[in-house]
Design an enzyme around this catalytic site. Structure first.
Site, PDB file in Angstrom:
ATOM      1  N   HIS A 187       0.911  -1.315  -0.324  1.00  0.00           N
ATOM      2  CA  HIS A 187       0.079   0.147   0.105  1.00  0.00           C
ATOM      3  C   HIS A 187       0.744   0.706  -0.012  1.00  0.00           C
ATOM      4  O   HIS A 187       0.141   2.399  -0.926  1.00  0.00           O
ATOM      5  CB  HIS A 187      -0.934   0.051   1.040  1.00  0.00           C
ATOM      6  CG  HIS A 187      -1.685  -0.948   2.026  1.00  0.00           C
ATOM      7  ND1 HIS A 187      -1.979  -1.942   2.506  1.00  0.00           N
ATOM      8  CD2 HIS A 187      -2.733  -1.008   0.801  1.00  0.00           C
ATOM      9  CE1 HIS A 187      -2.569  -2.690   2.310  1.00  0.00           C
ATOM     10  NE2 HIS A 187      -3.779  -2.521   1.287  1.00  0.00           N
ATOM     11  N   GLN A 244     -18.044  -7.346  -0.635  1.00  0.00           N
ATOM     12  CA  GLN A 244     -17.096  -7.817  -1.441  1.00  0.00           C
ATOM     13  C   GLN A 244     -16.663  -8.905  -0.400  1.00  0.00           C
ATOM     14  O   GLN A 244     -15.450 -10.273  -1.017  1.00  0.00           O
ATOM     15  CB  GLN A 244     -16.290  -7.256  -1.852  1.00  0.00           C
ATOM     16  CG  GLN A 244     -14.887  -6.312  -0.382  1.00  0.00           C
ATOM     17  CD  GLN A 244     -14.115  -5.551  -1.374  1.00  0.00           C
ATOM     18  OE1 GLN A 244     -14.349  -4.613  -1.178  1.00  0.00           O
ATOM     19  NE2 GLN A 244     -12.506  -5.797  -1.583  1.00  0.00           N
TER      20      GLN A 244
HETATM   21  O1  PAF Z   1      -8.043  -4.179  -2.899  1.00  0.00           O
HETATM   22  C1  PAF Z   1      -8.745  -4.072  -1.919  1.00  0.00           C
HETATM   23  O2  PAF Z   1      -8.196  -3.586  -0.953  1.00  0.00           O
HETATM   24  C2  PAF Z   1     -10.158  -3.839  -2.363  1.00  0.00           C
HETATM   25  O3  PAF Z   1     -10.734  -4.595  -3.159  1.00  0.00           O
HETATM   26  C3  PAF Z   1     -10.340  -1.796  -3.222  1.00  0.00           C
HETATM   27  C4  PAF Z   1     -10.105  -2.158  -4.130  1.00  0.00           C
HETATM   28  C5  PAF Z   1      -9.870  -0.810  -1.641  1.00  0.00           C
HETATM   29  C6  PAF Z   1     -11.905  -2.006  -2.789  1.00  0.00           C
HETATM   30  O4  PAF Z   1     -13.109  -2.966  -1.104  1.00  0.00           O
END
Ligand code: PAF
Length: 278
Positions: A34, A58
């Site tokens: 990140h 998700q």
């Molecule tokens: O890759 C991720 O961390 C997640 O899928 C995202 C793109 C932040 C969406 O919740």
């Protein structure tokens, strides 16, 4: 660095901010992968926005959602260090005041690999990413290539919805032993953590054979190498065309990837590697 938990406050602050807006959406539990996205965003934009939101829609597995690491204080300290300007840490209600009932058509990109193993996962990603892009209105948004299928699906969605944003993919960041960085790595037992770098070794060995041995043989070689550890269970090894994410049967000069998902105890790991056939 300013932190907002409500989209109205973030929107008001960004309305007065000048220049190009770069955005890094995350689910927190931030790591060097990140940090590399945020550094690139910092280098290429005037305003750097990061969101931290563990998006429930998700997660197809409630235990995965419950156990997903949440480390807000450490996340904010890291973001301050790498130079974020604005952090959005919404509640579920702020993102979804009402349930999101949209069903996306991703042109088949969601029918394979992660989409086949995790029903509804990419629809949830589409829901949250389209909302976040509408709230933040960035000029550019950055996503890691570790989630290669996610990146392809987001690019597709942005084209379909004609969202005025450029999507940038950023290379996978690895531990010294090759394990791709992931927020889930911290949930691995020491034994599974010690076994996990075999995934990278298998990918490297396989990629070195591309174009020299038949596709299926290379795919099988990778699968066998990973499965040689009793602690790793292969879900899939797919050698795919970058554009369609469909498996190939013959080597071509088109951009290709090998994508894998592996269970290491209770934790699911994914990884991928670029293939170029000379
Ligand atoms: O890759 C991720 O961390 C997640 O899928 C995202 C793109 C932040 C969406 O919740």
């Amino acid at each position: 660095m300013k932190v907002f938990s409500k989209q109205v406050d973030l929107a008001a602050a960004l309305a007065g901010a000048e220049g190009k807006i770069g955005f890094v959406p995350t689910m927190g539990a931030l790591h060097e992968g990140h940090a590399s996205l945020v550094r690139r965003c910092r280098a290429e934009n005037d305003q750097v926005v990061v969101s931290i939101f563990v998006n429930p829609t998700q997660f197809n597995d409630p235990t995965d959602l419950k156990n997903y690491p949440r480390t807000l204080d450490a996340d904010l300290a890291l973001l301050e260090k790498v130079g974020a300007d604005w952090v959005y840490t919404p509640t579920v209600d702020d993102i979804y005041p009402e349930p999101d009932t949209r069903q996306f058509d991703f042109g088949g990109l969601d029918q394979v690999m992660e989409g086949a193993c995790r029903p509804g996962h990419f629809n949830g990603v589409g829901q949250v990413v389209s909302r976040l892009l509408t709230i933040v209105k960035p000029d550019v948004a950055y996503f890691g290539e570790k989630d290669f299928q996610q990146l392809a699906i987001i690019r597709y969605m942005v084209r379909q919805l004609q969202l005025p944003v450029r999507i940038e993919g950023c290379p996978i960041v690895r531990e010294a032993d090759g394990l791709a960085l992931s927020s889930r790595n911290r949930l691995l037992t020491p034994e599974h953590r010690a076994a996990a770098p075999l995934i990278y070794q298998a990918l490297k060995e396989g990629v070195a054979q591309a174009g020299k041995r038949p596709v299926e043989e290379v795919r099988h070689l990778i699968e066998q190498k990973i499965a040689s550890s009793p602690l790793l269970e292969v879900e899939y090894v797919n050698i795919v065309d970058n554009a369609t994410l469909r498996e190939i049967t013959e080597w071509t000069s088109a951009p290709l990837r090998v994508c894998v998902a592996v269970r290491a105890g209770a934790i699911r790991l994914i990884d991928n590697m670029d293939i170029s056939v000379k």
